[in-house]
Design an enzyme around this catalytic site. Sequence first.
Site, PDB file in Angstrom:
ATOM      1  N   PHE A   1       9.531 -34.759 -22.826  1.00 32.26           N
ATOM      2  CA  PHE A   1      10.024 -34.519 -21.470  1.00 32.26           C
ATOM      3  C   PHE A   1       8.995 -33.699 -20.699  1.00 32.26           C
ATOM      4  O   PHE A   1       8.272 -32.900 -21.288  1.00 32.26           O
ATOM      5  CB  PHE A   1      11.352 -33.747 -21.500  1.00 32.26           C
TER       6      PHE A   1
ATOM      7  N   ILE B   1       5.409 -28.420 -30.889  1.00 29.14           N
ATOM      8  CA  ILE B   1       6.245 -29.140 -31.866  1.00 29.14           C
ATOM      9  C   ILE B   1       6.080 -30.644 -31.692  1.00 29.14           C
ATOM     10  O   ILE B   1       5.828 -31.376 -32.659  1.00 29.14           O
ATOM     11  CB  ILE B   1       7.737 -28.737 -31.710  1.00 29.14           C
TER      12      ILE B   1
ATOM     13  N   PRO C   1       3.230 -23.009 -31.521  1.00 28.31           N
ATOM     14  CA  PRO C   1       2.813 -24.357 -31.918  1.00 28.31           C
ATOM     15  C   PRO C   1       3.473 -25.391 -31.015  1.00 28.31           C
ATOM     16  O   PRO C   1       4.602 -25.197 -30.560  1.00 28.31           O
ATOM     17  CB  PRO C   1       3.335 -24.479 -33.358  1.00 28.31           C
TER      18      PRO C   1
ATOM     19  N   LYS D   1      -0.254 -35.818 -25.345  1.00 29.00           N
ATOM     20  CA  LYS D   1       0.610 -35.599 -26.519  1.00 29.00           C
ATOM     21  C   LYS D   1       0.554 -36.798 -27.460  1.00 29.00           C
ATOM     22  O   LYS D   1       1.143 -36.747 -28.548  1.00 29.00           O
ATOM     23  CB  LYS D   1       2.048 -35.350 -26.080  1.00 29.00           C
TER      24      LYS D   1
ATOM     25  N   LYS E   1       0.240 -36.322 -19.395  1.00 25.71           N
ATOM     26  CA  LYS E   1       0.912 -35.625 -20.511  1.00 25.71           C
ATOM     27  C   LYS E   1       1.256 -36.590 -21.633  1.00 25.71           C
ATOM     28  O   LYS E   1       1.142 -36.265 -22.816  1.00 25.71           O
ATOM     29  CB  LYS E   1       2.184 -34.930 -20.007  1.00 25.71           C
TER      30      LYS E   1
ATOM     31  N   ASP F   1       5.853 -21.308 -24.222  1.00 25.63           N
ATOM     32  CA  ASP F   1       4.443 -21.557 -24.570  1.00 25.63           C
ATOM     33  C   ASP F   1       3.854 -20.407 -25.371  1.00 25.63           C
ATOM     34  O   ASP F   1       2.953 -20.600 -26.173  1.00 25.63           O
ATOM     35  CB  ASP F   1       3.621 -21.775 -23.295  1.00 25.63           C
TER      36      ASP F   1
ATOM     37  N   LYS G   1      13.972  -0.514 -30.068  1.00 31.24           N
ATOM     38  CA  LYS G   1      14.050  -0.727 -28.621  1.00 31.24           C
ATOM     39  C   LYS G   1      12.959   0.086 -27.910  1.00 31.24           C
ATOM     40  O   LYS G   1      12.805   1.287 -28.193  1.00 31.24           O
ATOM     41  CB  LYS G   1      15.441  -0.298 -28.120  1.00 31.24           C
TER      42      LYS G   1
ATOM     43  N   ASN H   1      13.981 -18.970 -20.783  1.00 31.52           N
ATOM     44  CA  ASN H   1      13.862 -19.736 -19.541  1.00 31.52           C
ATOM     45  C   ASN H   1      15.231 -20.273 -19.142  1.00 31.52           C
ATOM     46  O   ASN H   1      16.225 -20.041 -19.836  1.00 31.52           O
ATOM     47  CB  ASN H   1      12.820 -20.845 -19.691  1.00 31.52           C
TER      48      ASN H   1
HETATM   49  O1  C5P Z   1       3.295 -29.210 -22.703  1.00 27.31           O
HETATM   50  P1  C5P Z   1       4.653 -29.153 -22.098  1.00 27.31           P
HETATM   51  O2  C5P Z   1       5.405 -27.921 -22.481  1.00 27.31           O
HETATM   52  O3  C5P Z   1       4.710 -29.387 -20.636  1.00 27.31           O
HETATM   53  O4  C5P Z   1       5.404 -30.414 -22.764  1.00 27.31           O
HETATM   54  C1  C5P Z   1       6.761 -30.613 -22.650  1.00 27.31           C
HETATM   55  C2  C5P Z   1       7.223 -31.449 -23.807  1.00 27.31           C
HETATM   56  O5  C5P Z   1       6.692 -30.991 -25.046  1.00 27.31           O
HETATM   57  C3  C5P Z   1       8.721 -31.386 -23.979  1.00 27.31           C
HETATM   58  O6  C5P Z   1       9.130 -32.600 -24.549  1.00 27.31           O
HETATM   59  C4  C5P Z   1       8.887 -30.221 -24.941  1.00 27.31           C
HETATM   60  O7  C5P Z   1      10.105 -30.286 -25.665  1.00 27.31           O
HETATM   61  C5  C5P Z   1       7.708 -30.408 -25.865  1.00 27.31           C
HETATM   62  N1  C5P Z   1       7.153 -29.152 -26.400  1.00 27.31           N
HETATM   63  C6  C5P Z   1       7.214 -28.885 -27.747  1.00 27.31           C
HETATM   64  N2  C5P Z   1       6.664 -27.722 -28.256  1.00 27.31           N
HETATM   65  C7  C5P Z   1       6.056 -26.844 -27.444  1.00 27.31           C
HETATM   66  C8  C5P Z   1       5.983 -27.104 -26.067  1.00 27.31           C
HETATM   67  C9  C5P Z   1       6.539 -28.252 -25.579  1.00 27.31           C
HETATM   68  O8  C5P Z   1       7.792 -29.672 -28.511  1.00 27.31           O
HETATM   69  N3  C5P Z   1       5.563 -25.742 -27.948  1.00 27.31           N
END
Ligand code: C5P
Length: 401
Positions: free
Chosen positions: A327, A311, A309, A345, A341, A281, A291, A212
């Site tokens: 974030f 994190i 997962p 979380k 959110k 995601d 390749k 990204n």
């Molecule tokens: O669920 P979303 O991706 O919108 O959440 C964003 C937040 O969750 C950010 O702080 C991002 O670093 C964290 N995150 C994470 N592991 C993931 C997806 C998002 O730590 N797999």
Amino acid sequence: MLDLAGKRIVLGLTGGIACYKAAELTRGLIKAGASVQVVMTDAATHFITPVTMQALSGQPVHTDQWDARIANNMAHIDLTRTADAILIAPCSADFMATLARGGCTDLLSTMCLARPSMLPLMVAPAMNVEMWQNPATQRNVRQLKDDGIMVLGPDAGEQACGETGMGRMLEAVQLVEEMVAAFQPKSLRGKQVMITAGPTFEPIDPVRGITNLSSGKMGYALARAAREAGADVTLVSGPTALATPAGVQRINVQTAQQMFDVVMSRVTGQDVFIAVAAVADWRVVNASEQKLKKSAEGGLPALVFAANPDILATVAALPQAPYCVGFAAESEQLLKYGKAKRAAKNIPLLIGNIGHHTFGMDENELVLFDADGQIQFPHAHKQTLARQLITAISERLAPAS
Ligand code: C5P
């Protein structure tokens, strides 16, 4: 950024080939808003001329203890009375020895001994690896630290003499960063802070992958700000082109799973966890070892995805979870989604990027969501916002019991 606006720095040069870096350092300090008063030992003038240093600093250079230009002939006193810091760069082995024993052999050493007790003194050692490792030098380094003198570096690497090892002076940009850090409030002193930053890269085959547009700038700015505030910082970073902030331990990863593994293996004992990384995601479970070839019939590869997962949510659910900060980069209805959110979380603080065009930019605008509601941080440079955020986080940490 004018991080040193209004700061008056006395820059001392002692004899060493690293004097050539002092020219760049002077420019860097001035660019950051500082004024620079140069003082040189006789040995330093053999490596770079006072004319060069005067032209770059815009101020007459002092080299002599006996200077009839000064009305009271007391440069060793006058030079530090309105200063905010003294930086000796390069600092030779001999000058460290002089400082360690409190010697007054020339203007610069006399000035250091006569400095006001609260005036910060930093030294950036520069010398041959054997000189640095010599027990006498190491004894002097310990003495300087015991006396409250900050020792910046040195670095390891190739040396002008052709040998390799510890003793290279830090680069000018690193020294400017260290000076900026020295002036920041120490709101996270003694705290352990872990930060994820940058994008992740999920391979499709050995040469392709899904990533990204995250540049890592906000995460790196936070790592720098946390370290400036006195924290011990671990930065778990996806692929970025950014330089590691001074004094920060950086661990490079590529995929979300690797980021998860590194975070989980080191999270114990952390006081704060800030998840800034734009974690993918999904990952491709049927990534090819070879390749992928274009098929003659025009068939398309069939990629199979699995969820990565989360994190942040995993860390937040730990029994002894650190203070967790997340974030959110929503493209619409940030205020509504931000609140949701934070709850989903189960974290105490969520930072929303206002507008989703922040990726790669140097500036940003943020809104903080916590249990008390929301606070807006107006548009500013990411480093400025990072310092504000670190202050906000330190204010929310439970006081140490
Ligand atoms: O669920 P979303 O991706 O919108 O959440 C964003 C937040 O969750 C950010 O702080 C991002 O670093 C964290 N995150 C994470 N592991 C993931 C997806 C998002 O730590 N797999």
